[in-house]
Design a protein around this motif. Structure first.
Motif, PDB file in Angstrom:
ATOM      1  N   GLU A  84       0.958  -1.298  -0.089  1.00  0.00           N
ATOM      2  CA  GLU A  84       0.028   0.019  -0.028  1.00  0.00           C
ATOM      3  C   GLU A  84       0.799   1.352   0.074  1.00  0.00           C
ATOM      4  O   GLU A  84       0.603   2.048  -0.599  1.00  0.00           O
ATOM      5  N   MET A  85       1.757   1.204   0.696  1.00  0.00           N
ATOM      6  CA  MET A  85       2.899   2.329   0.716  1.00  0.00           C
ATOM      7  C   MET A  85       3.482   2.412  -0.386  1.00  0.00           C
ATOM      8  O   MET A  85       3.798   3.720  -1.171  1.00  0.00           O
ATOM      9  N   THR A  86       4.113   1.647  -1.041  1.00  0.00           N
ATOM     10  CA  THR A  86       4.617   1.538  -2.482  1.00  0.00           C
ATOM     11  C   THR A  86       3.795   2.058  -3.449  1.00  0.00           C
ATOM     12  O   THR A  86       4.157   3.032  -4.171  1.00  0.00           O
ATOM     13  N   ASP A  87       2.482   1.534  -3.392  1.00  0.00           N
ATOM     14  CA  ASP A  87       1.296   2.197  -4.454  1.00  0.00           C
ATOM     15  C   ASP A  87       1.151   3.654  -3.787  1.00  0.00           C
ATOM     16  O   ASP A  87       1.089   4.520  -5.172  1.00  0.00           O
ATOM     17  N   LEU A  88       0.897   4.094  -2.837  1.00  0.00           N
ATOM     18  CA  LEU A  88       0.893   5.491  -2.606  1.00  0.00           C
ATOM     19  C   LEU A  88       1.968   6.323  -2.944  1.00  0.00           C
ATOM     20  O   LEU A  88       1.813   7.452  -3.628  1.00  0.00           O
ATOM     21  N   LEU A  89       3.191   5.861  -2.847  1.00  0.00           N
ATOM     22  CA  LEU A  89       4.486   6.684  -3.181  1.00  0.00           C
ATOM     23  C   LEU A  89       4.170   6.761  -4.804  1.00  0.00           C
ATOM     24  O   LEU A  89       4.780   7.819  -5.198  1.00  0.00           O
ATOM     25  N   GLN A  90       4.110   5.684  -5.265  1.00  0.00           N
ATOM     26  CA  GLN A  90       3.736   5.822  -6.801  1.00  0.00           C
ATOM     27  C   GLN A  90       2.876   6.794  -7.331  1.00  0.00           C
ATOM     28  O   GLN A  90       3.203   7.782  -8.398  1.00  0.00           O
ATOM     29  N   LYS A  91       1.780   6.899  -6.591  1.00  0.00           N
ATOM     30  CA  LYS A  91       0.658   7.570  -7.016  1.00  0.00           C
ATOM     31  C   LYS A  91       1.287   9.201  -6.823  1.00  0.00           C
ATOM     32  O   LYS A  91       1.072  10.231  -7.635  1.00  0.00           O
ATOM     33  N   GLU A  92       2.080   9.487  -5.656  1.00  0.00           N
ATOM     34  CA  GLU A  92       2.412  10.810  -5.332  1.00  0.00           C
ATOM     35  C   GLU A  92       3.417  11.335  -6.444  1.00  0.00           C
ATOM     36  O   GLU A  92       3.483  12.304  -6.887  1.00  0.00           O
ATOM     37  N   LYS A  93       4.259  10.362  -6.953  1.00  0.00           N
ATOM     38  CA  LYS A  93       5.247  10.654  -8.014  1.00  0.00           C
ATOM     39  C   LYS A  93       4.568  11.183  -9.180  1.00  0.00           C
ATOM     40  O   LYS A  93       5.012  12.080  -9.918  1.00  0.00           O
ATOM     41  N   GLU A  94       3.408  10.446  -9.518  1.00  0.00           N
ATOM     42  CA  GLU A  94       2.808  10.597 -10.811  1.00  0.00           C
ATOM     43  C   GLU A  94       2.109  12.005 -10.815  1.00  0.00           C
ATOM     44  O   GLU A  94       2.178  12.777 -11.541  1.00  0.00           O
ATOM     45  N   LEU A  95       1.402  12.193  -9.531  1.00  0.00           N
ATOM     46  CA  LEU A  95       0.815  13.449  -9.300  1.00  0.00           C
ATOM     47  C   LEU A  95       1.934  14.899  -9.280  1.00  0.00           C
ATOM     48  O   LEU A  95       1.414  15.775  -9.952  1.00  0.00           O
ATOM     49  N   HIS A  96       3.014  14.478  -8.854  1.00  0.00           N
ATOM     50  CA  HIS A  96       3.973  15.614  -8.793  1.00  0.00           C
ATOM     51  C   HIS A  96       4.624  15.802 -10.183  1.00  0.00           C
ATOM     52  O   HIS A  96       4.749  16.803 -10.738  1.00  0.00           O
TER      53      HIS A  96
END
Length: 49
Positions: free
Chosen positions: A9-21
């Protein structure tokens, strides 16, 4: 929730955050280009008067 699930879940959230940035940077670049273009148009119109 297992440790593996939390890690995933943390890995997924970090990936989403990178994409948003990435999207934010692209949007900011577009906005900056538009503002600069508009500013140049205003400057040109004032200098031609």
């Amino acid at each position: 929730m297992t440790i593996f699930d939390k890690s995933k879940e943390m890995t997924d959230l970090l990936q989403k955050e990178k994409e948003l940035h990435k999207e934010i940077r692209k949007d900011f670049k577009k906005i900056s280009l538009k503002v600069n273009a508009d500013f140049d148009k205003i400057r040109e119109s004032k200098s031609s008067q």
